[in-house]
Write an enzyme that holds these catalytic residues in place. Structure first.
Site, mmCIF file in Angstrom:
data_model
loop_
_atom_site.group_PDB
_atom_site.id
_atom_site.type_symbol
_atom_site.label_atom_id
_atom_site.label_comp_id
_atom_site.label_asym_id
_atom_site.label_seq_id
_atom_site.Cartn_x
_atom_site.Cartn_y
_atom_site.Cartn_z
ATOM 1 N N GLU A 72 0.621 -1.402 0.076
ATOM 2 C CA GLU A 72 -0.402 -0.088 0.319
ATOM 3 C C GLU A 72 0.890 1.218 -0.085
ATOM 4 O O GLU A 72 0.478 1.973 0.158
ATOM 5 C CB GLU A 72 -0.722 -0.210 0.707
ATOM 6 C CG GLU A 72 -2.166 0.639 0.534
ATOM 7 C CD GLU A 72 -3.188 -0.187 -0.009
ATOM 8 O OE1 GLU A 72 -3.341 0.037 -1.914
ATOM 9 O OE2 GLU A 72 -3.754 -1.018 0.118
ATOM 10 N N HIS A 90 -2.962 2.780 8.857
ATOM 11 C CA HIS A 90 -3.992 1.795 7.449
ATOM 12 C C HIS A 90 -3.530 0.903 8.324
ATOM 13 O O HIS A 90 -3.026 0.050 8.316
ATOM 14 C CB HIS A 90 -3.143 1.775 5.963
ATOM 15 C CG HIS A 90 -4.137 0.521 5.332
ATOM 16 N ND1 HIS A 90 -5.188 0.570 5.012
ATOM 17 C CD2 HIS A 90 -4.257 -0.501 4.480
ATOM 18 C CE1 HIS A 90 -6.233 -0.166 4.298
ATOM 19 N NE2 HIS A 90 -4.900 -0.560 3.388
ATOM 20 N N HIS A 92 -6.681 -3.058 8.823
ATOM 21 C CA HIS A 92 -8.538 -3.353 8.158
ATOM 22 C C HIS A 92 -9.339 -3.669 9.367
ATOM 23 O O HIS A 92 -9.662 -4.694 9.765
ATOM 24 C CB HIS A 92 -8.423 -4.469 7.345
ATOM 25 C CG HIS A 92 -7.199 -4.810 6.530
ATOM 26 N ND1 HIS A 92 -6.855 -5.875 5.539
ATOM 27 C CD2 HIS A 92 -6.905 -3.691 5.062
ATOM 28 C CE1 HIS A 92 -5.888 -5.364 4.451
ATOM 29 N NE2 HIS A 92 -6.029 -3.970 4.127
ATOM 30 N N HIS A 152 -12.560 -1.868 2.414
ATOM 31 C CA HIS A 152 -10.744 -2.582 2.718
ATOM 32 C C HIS A 152 -10.763 -2.392 4.015
ATOM 33 O O HIS A 152 -10.232 -3.769 4.542
ATOM 34 C CB HIS A 152 -10.239 -1.635 1.683
ATOM 35 C CG HIS A 152 -8.701 -1.791 1.717
ATOM 36 N ND1 HIS A 152 -8.237 -1.705 0.618
ATOM 37 C CD2 HIS A 152 -8.184 -2.383 2.453
ATOM 38 C CE1 HIS A 152 -6.264 -1.516 0.982
ATOM 39 N NE2 HIS A 152 -6.989 -2.587 1.755
#
Ligand SMILES: [Zn+2]
Length: 215
Positions: A72, A90, A92, A152
């Site tokens: 990413e 980031h 999930h 996501h």
């Protein structure tokens, strides 16, 4: 960059300990000037060593480190190019992913949403690691500290890794509150006026003068 690589390990471990990431399903980065340290691809975040974290320039060329940077990384670099962020987190995480898979934005039902910039936008779906996803996230973050990524997860930014990490915790909490509220009834969304009053209140805290000592 040594200190930033160490911090990536510390906050990677904390993210795993708090259940915000499972295994390798999340990535963090931090910037210093023209360089960015990022978590590597394929290493569980609770087992990172500082030397595992590649250092890149802002164009994505590896400057230091043997492992491949997170898949990413294009999104992280797009965020640095478009904002004043010094760190990006980031994950999930469960409730962020639930909201990102069902809604187009997280409405502000709690005034702490203001810490992330109010309503949180959901960036349009695109395959992970692609320039399309990077562009969608960059746009969703405009004027915000957080965005959700359709089907996501979530992403937050900050002026330090600590702040970006706390924003991720807050984003997950706000998503959880919203999802649980939906299970009980129809959550009341705060109005623009109510949110403006919160900002006014924050800038005019009450005074608590100290009682003068008795003569
Ligand atoms: Zn992801």
């Amino acid at each position: 960059m040594e200190e930033l690589r160490r911090q990536l390990c510390e906050y990677g471990r904390r993210a795993a300990d708090l259940g915000l990431v499972i295994g390798t399903s999340g990535n963090l980065s931090a910037r210093d000037g023209d360089l960015v340290a990022v978590t590597p691809s394929g290493v569980p975040l609770d087992r990172l060593r500082p030397e595992d974290c590649p250092v890149l320039d802002l164009e994505g060329f590896i400057v230091e480190g043997d492992l491949a940077p997170s898949s990413e990384t294009p999104t992280h670099l797009a965020v640095y190019a478009a904002t004043g962020a010094q760190a990006v987190v980031h994950t999930h995480s469960v409730f962020a992913t639930v909201v990102a898979s069902t809604m187009t934005e997280l409405p502000p039902i709690h005034y702490n949403s203001l810490l992330l910039g109010g309503a949180v936008r959901v960036a349009a779906y695109a395959t992970y690691g692609t320039p399309e996803l990077a562009a969608a996230v960059r746009e969703a973050l405009t004027g915000k500290q957080a965005a959700l990524m359709a089907n996501h997860g979530g992403i937050t930014i900050g002026t330090s890794l600590e702040k970006a990490f706390e924003a991720t915790r807050l984003l997950e909490w706000l998503c959880e509150v919203y999802v649980r509220a939906l299970g009980v009834g129809t959550p009341a969304v705060l109005t623009e006026a109510q949110l403006a009053d919160v900002i006014t209140r924050a800038f005019t805290p009450p005074e608590h003068p100290r009682r003068p000592p008795f003569a």
